[in-house]
Structure formats: structure tokens, C-alpha cells
Design an enzyme around this catalytic site. Sequence first.
Site, PDB file in Angstrom:
ATOM      1  N   TYR A 176      36.020 -21.740   8.521  1.00 20.75           N
ATOM      2  CA  TYR A 176      35.035 -22.400   9.783  1.00 20.75           C
ATOM      3  C   TYR A 176      35.811 -22.059  11.026  1.00 20.75           C
ATOM      4  O   TYR A 176      35.604 -21.983  12.473  1.00 20.75           O
ATOM      5  CB  TYR A 176      35.467 -23.654   9.561  1.00 20.75           C
ATOM      6  CG  TYR A 176      34.877 -24.917  10.678  1.00 20.75           C
ATOM      7  CD1 TYR A 176      33.086 -25.119  10.555  1.00 20.75           C
ATOM      8  CD2 TYR A 176      35.248 -25.051  11.642  1.00 20.75           C
ATOM      9  CE1 TYR A 176      32.651 -26.097  11.240  1.00 20.75           C
ATOM     10  CE2 TYR A 176      34.551 -25.978  12.229  1.00 20.75           C
ATOM     11  CZ  TYR A 176      33.550 -26.743  11.705  1.00 20.75           C
ATOM     12  OH  TYR A 176      32.605 -27.558  13.205  1.00 20.75           O
ATOM     13  N   PHE A 181      17.125 -14.329  35.279  1.00 19.39           N
ATOM     14  CA  PHE A 181      16.321 -14.343  34.370  1.00 19.39           C
ATOM     15  C   PHE A 181      16.040 -15.817  33.815  1.00 19.39           C
ATOM     16  O   PHE A 181      16.358 -16.191  34.709  1.00 19.39           O
ATOM     17  CB  PHE A 181      17.115 -13.627  32.811  1.00 19.39           C
ATOM     18  CG  PHE A 181      16.304 -13.883  31.229  1.00 19.39           C
ATOM     19  CD1 PHE A 181      14.497 -12.912  31.914  1.00 19.39           C
ATOM     20  CD2 PHE A 181      16.206 -14.766  30.613  1.00 19.39           C
ATOM     21  CE1 PHE A 181      13.847 -12.432  30.427  1.00 19.39           C
ATOM     22  CE2 PHE A 181      15.351 -14.530  29.768  1.00 19.39           C
ATOM     23  CZ  PHE A 181      14.535 -13.785  29.275  1.00 19.39           C
ATOM     24  N   ASP A 182      14.576 -16.043  32.836  1.00 15.98           N
ATOM     25  CA  ASP A 182      14.141 -16.954  33.126  1.00 15.98           C
ATOM     26  C   ASP A 182      14.849 -17.812  32.981  1.00 15.98           C
ATOM     27  O   ASP A 182      14.572 -19.451  32.923  1.00 15.98           O
ATOM     28  CB  ASP A 182      12.068 -17.036  32.311  1.00 15.98           C
ATOM     29  CG  ASP A 182      12.764 -16.837  31.187  1.00 15.98           C
ATOM     30  OD1 ASP A 182      13.501 -15.954  30.760  1.00 15.98           O
ATOM     31  OD2 ASP A 182      11.632 -17.041  30.344  1.00 15.98           O
ATOM     32  N   ASP A 230      25.095 -11.649  33.981  1.00 17.99           N
ATOM     33  CA  ASP A 230      24.681 -11.457  33.131  1.00 17.99           C
ATOM     34  C   ASP A 230      24.209 -10.730  32.479  1.00 17.99           C
ATOM     35  O   ASP A 230      23.937  -9.796  32.722  1.00 17.99           O
ATOM     36  CB  ASP A 230      23.233 -12.529  33.264  1.00 17.99           C
ATOM     37  CG  ASP A 230      22.168 -12.252  32.747  1.00 17.99           C
ATOM     38  OD1 ASP A 230      22.358 -11.760  31.474  1.00 17.99           O
ATOM     39  OD2 ASP A 230      21.206 -13.011  32.424  1.00 17.99           O
ATOM     40  N   ALA A 239      23.328  -8.921  29.313  1.00 13.52           N
ATOM     41  CA  ALA A 239      22.299  -8.554  28.525  1.00 13.52           C
ATOM     42  C   ALA A 239      22.319  -6.917  27.723  1.00 13.52           C
ATOM     43  O   ALA A 239      22.461  -6.598  26.809  1.00 13.52           O
ATOM     44  CB  ALA A 239      20.712  -9.281  28.084  1.00 13.52           C
ATOM     45  N   LYS A 291      20.787  -7.657  22.673  1.00 12.17           N
ATOM     46  CA  LYS A 291      20.313  -6.623  23.563  1.00 12.17           C
ATOM     47  C   LYS A 291      21.039  -5.142  23.286  1.00 12.17           C
ATOM     48  O   LYS A 291      21.146  -5.010  22.103  1.00 12.17           O
ATOM     49  CB  LYS A 291      19.469  -7.309  24.668  1.00 12.17           C
ATOM     50  CG  LYS A 291      18.664  -7.485  24.951  1.00 12.17           C
ATOM     51  CD  LYS A 291      18.741  -9.134  24.980  1.00 12.17           C
ATOM     52  CE  LYS A 291      17.656  -9.982  25.413  1.00 12.17           C
ATOM     53  NZ  LYS A 291      18.075 -11.141  25.257  1.00 12.17           N
ATOM     54  N   HIS A 340       5.222 -20.305  29.383  1.00 11.57           N
ATOM     55  CA  HIS A 340       4.696 -18.942  29.115  1.00 11.57           C
ATOM     56  C   HIS A 340       5.194 -18.789  27.873  1.00 11.57           C
ATOM     57  O   HIS A 340       4.161 -18.411  27.196  1.00 11.57           O
ATOM     58  CB  HIS A 340       5.683 -17.482  29.977  1.00 11.57           C
ATOM     59  CG  HIS A 340       6.828 -17.283  29.698  1.00 11.57           C
ATOM     60  ND1 HIS A 340       7.884 -18.654  30.105  1.00 11.57           N
ATOM     61  CD2 HIS A 340       7.601 -16.650  28.935  1.00 11.57           C
ATOM     62  CE1 HIS A 340       9.035 -17.424  29.157  1.00 11.57           C
ATOM     63  NE2 HIS A 340       8.600 -16.240  28.621  1.00 11.57           N
TER      64      HIS A 340
HETATM   65  N1  F0G Z   1      20.111 -12.906  29.934  1.00 11.86           N
HETATM   66  C1  F0G Z   1      18.745 -11.723  30.304  1.00 11.86           C
HETATM   67  C2  F0G Z   1      19.199 -10.953  31.723  1.00 11.86           C
HETATM   68  C3  F0G Z   1      18.034 -11.952  29.163  1.00 11.86           C
HETATM   69  O1  F0G Z   1      16.518 -10.664  29.412  1.00 11.86           O
HETATM   70  C4  F0G Z   1      17.489 -12.800  28.388  1.00 11.86           C
HETATM   71  C5  F0G Z   1      16.821 -13.128  27.410  1.00 11.86           C
HETATM   72  C6  F0G Z   1      18.650 -13.672  28.607  1.00 11.86           C
HETATM   73  C7  F0G Z   1      20.000 -13.871  28.825  1.00 11.86           C
HETATM   74  C8  F0G Z   1      18.538 -15.382  27.269  1.00 11.86           C
HETATM   75  O2  F0G Z   1      19.743 -14.557  26.214  1.00 11.86           O
HETATM   76  O3  F0G Z   1      17.208 -15.046  24.731  1.00 11.86           O
HETATM   77  O4  F0G Z   1      19.100 -14.416  24.050  1.00 11.86           O
HETATM   78  O5  F0G Z   1      19.054 -16.391  25.049  1.00 11.86           O
HETATM   79  N2  F0G Z   1      15.920 -11.438  27.329  1.00 11.86           N
HETATM   80  C9  F0G Z   1      15.062 -11.682  26.332  1.00 11.86           C
HETATM   81  C10 F0G Z   1      13.792 -11.010  26.924  1.00 11.86           C
HETATM   82  C11 F0G Z   1      14.721 -13.107  25.599  1.00 11.86           C
HETATM   83  O6  F0G Z   1      12.325 -10.937  25.866  1.00 11.86           O
HETATM   84  O7  F0G Z   1      13.954 -10.379  27.844  1.00 11.86           O
HETATM   85  P1  F0G Z   1      18.935 -14.931  24.919  1.00 11.86           P
END
Ligand code: F0G
Length: 458
Positions: A72, A124-125, A214, A216, A257, A449
Site C-alpha cells: 500500500y 486537449f478536451d 501536457d 501524453a 500513450k 462527444h
Molecule cells: N492530454 C492529452 C494531450 C491527451 O491526448 C489526453 C487523452 C489526455 C491529456 C487525457 O489523458 O485519457 O489518460 O485521461 N487523450 C486520449 C485521446 C483520450 O484519445 O486522444 P487520459
Amino acid sequence: MELPFAESWKIKMIEPLRQSSREEREEWLKKAHYNVFQLRADQVYIDLLTDSGTGAMSDRQWAALMMGDESYAGARSFFELKDTITRITGFEFVIPTHQGRAAENVLFSALVKAGDIVPGNSHFDTTKGHIEARKAFAVDCTVDEAKDTQLEAPFKGNVDPKKLEKVLEEHADKVPFIIVTITNNTAGGQPVSMKNLREVREIADRFGKRVIFDSARFAENAYFIKTREEGYADRSIKEICREMFALADGMTMSAKKDGLVNMGGFIATRWEDWYEAAKAYCIPFEGYLTYGGMNGRDMAALAVGLEENTEFDMLRTRIHQVEFLASLLDEYGIPYQRPAGGHAIFIDASLVLTKIPKEEFPAQTLTIELYREAGIRGCEIGYILADRDPVTRENRFGGLDFVRLAIPRRTYTDNHMRVIAAALKNVYDRRDEITRGVKIVWEAELMRHFTVKLAPAD
Ligand code: F0G
């Protein structure tokens, strides 16, 4: 004769794919309210919905799973992960989270308050969602080059320094940090140059602000710096990563990713005050600080994934496949955001379905047509994903309207790329017969979406 390029790995485990009939797909589409997120995965032949969490782990990663420490508190797997992250990024303080948006949630809970302004390059969204949910504003400072999908430029993910400066000149007191997304997913998986990262750093320093990456797809970004930016050809991916992160104060990471795992994420920073502030939100939202929502075994596999994916051959194999798909689309004349991005091809739906008005969502319509044609699931990164303006509640039609074909890492072969390109060509050849788009029947207030219900337009 020069030997052709081939993958830097071989395949040890396979998973069967199922094809379907057009009649079946028509039925499934209707049941899914014309929203491909609502399809069952076994109704999909080739799944390009996302490159997130859909990659194949290596034998070394599977081996690492068996060695995971599930304690833990203070698990060895946490320290292995932390040491790897520190080695690659230079950041001392690491908080694991269950995925990228959780990292955003934890860190932004500490840093973002109502009325704040967070400038960046095409947030990102989920990033935008976490800003707007706190009644703050995400201001997009991406270079205008990104809007011209047919323009060939090496770093269309860049921040426009003039736009960023203007935001800071007008609102510096309201800006908690600047966020730079590497690579820039929303603009088409387009990279950000080292020069641009340096410019952002310089502006941030001038205004006394901190910078978050960010991250990813940071490794793919490093690959593009190595292959496209002057002065980096002889530098290793790991050296380039260290140089990139030296220009930031912290990062949020979706490890699904470039971490090459199916689930996971983290926050990393050089600042103890950010770490201390974020800790308070990690424990109630994610879990104790040395697991933050991840299994010990998952942290172990992530440490190996980060190590592997910051090697040139792995990235070259991946980007080569995306470029191969792009070369087929070039042959067929299908327009996409040029040049090909790191993780995906973004088809410019506005140049394909020219008879469908914005109000009937061309990219969503093309996504549906591609599924109908061959059971291939792409993803709309366009007007539906853009949500409504938080103040006026109008649809945001100002951006681009893409169908994203995201390529999972180490999952499909180049033959699958041929199938995808052929299916798209078939749709493209009958584009002038596609005259009716879709209308929204039901939608959520934020990030609509995923759950939106659609019907053929009247
Ligand atoms: N930032 C970027 C640039 C992303 O592309 C994503 C996720 C996130 C943050 C959020 O990360 O999914 O681990 O919570 N992108 C995916 C996509 C979902 O399909 O582009 P997450």
C-alpha cells in the site's frame, strides 16, 4: 539493393479480429445513436478510436508485471517508476494517478480557481474540461499555421509567442500557469519545436509564470525534434527529452500513450510547493501518494514502457507506420492535416464532405460513413468535440473539423493500414452522394462527444 525499413520488433502474441456485414453495421449504428463511442468493440474490425491505452506491451513489460510490488505504501514499483521519470525528465517530485485526466484533476484542483485564464496550444478536451469546470478559461494560442491543413510545416503544434504574450500582458494576474501540449493532439498530433519551447520559457520567465507540459506524447515530440529540427539529428531521444523538460516546471502525463501501458498517468514537477499542494488532492481522489490509483504491477510495467519508448528505433517504427498510411492517402488524394502527425492521421472533413453544412457535423458524418463502409472506427475531433461556448452556449464552429484515425502502438500491421486507406478511398469516391449529416438529439453539458445521441439530419 538497399534493404527496406521494417519493424524493430517481432510478434509473440496475437488477438483475432472479426469482420461484419454492412447490414449488421447499419443496425449497430442505429442502436449506438450514430455515436461510435456507443458501439461494442467486437462490432469494430479495425479500431482507430484512440491510441490511448490500446497499444501492445512488450515481453519485458509483461515480465515486469509479475514483479510488481503491491504494498500500500512505499512500494518498490513506485520507486522504480519515480526513478525512471526523474531520469527521463529531471523532475524530482512524482505523483502517480490512474490516468492523464486524473493528473489534471489533482494538479488543477491545487492551481486553478474561478476566473483564471490558462493559455496554451489547443488544450486537449479533458484539459479544457478541467479548466472550464472550475469556471476558468482556456485560451488557445496555437500558431495560425495549424489551421491550414494543406500547409506543410514541420512544427504546426507550436504556441504563437505573440498570442501568448498578449494574454499575459492583458491578464498576467489571472494566469496560474501556461500549458504546452506535446505533441499537440487537437491540431493533428503536430509537434512543438525546441525553439518554441524555449520561446515559451522566456515569455513565462518574463512574466514570472510557470509552465506545465501536457506530455501524453512527449517521446513522439522528441522524435520530431530529432528528425526535423536543425541541430538535433545527432542527439539521442533521451537527451532531447531532458532538454525539453528542462524548459518546464512540471508535467501532467497520460501514460496510456507514450508510456506504452493500458492504464496510468502521473504528475511530475521540480517544485516542492506544487507537490505539497497536489498531495492534498491525490489522497482523497486517487489514493495514497505511492500508488495514486495504479497497481504496483502497472507502475512496474510503466517504468519499462517509458524506458523503451524513449529509444529511437521504437519511435521510428511507430511514426513510419503513420507515415505509410499517409502515403496511401496521398496516392488517393484524400486531404488530411499535413504533414502526418505522430499518433494519427487527421482527415479534413470540411474538404471531403463539402455538401454538408457545419450545423450537420461533417466530420461526425464521415466517421459514420467509414464505419458503415468497413467497420473501421475513427473519432470525430471536430465540432461535436468542441462542445458549446460556456458563456453563450452556442456550438463552437471556429476550429477544425477532423476525423482522427489514431494508430495504436505496436498493434496493427501495415496491411491493416492498406485496408483503412482503401475503405477511405471508397467513401471518398462517393463523397458527392453524401448530402445529409447528423443532428444532436441529446447531449451532456461538458465533454458531450462521449455520450451524445445523434440522428440523421432532417
Ligand atoms: N492530454 C492529452 C494531450 C491527451 O491526448 C489526453 C487523452 C489526455 C491529456 C487525457 O489523458 O485519457 O489518460 O485521461 N487523450 C486520449 C485521446 C483520450 O484519445 O486522444 P487520459
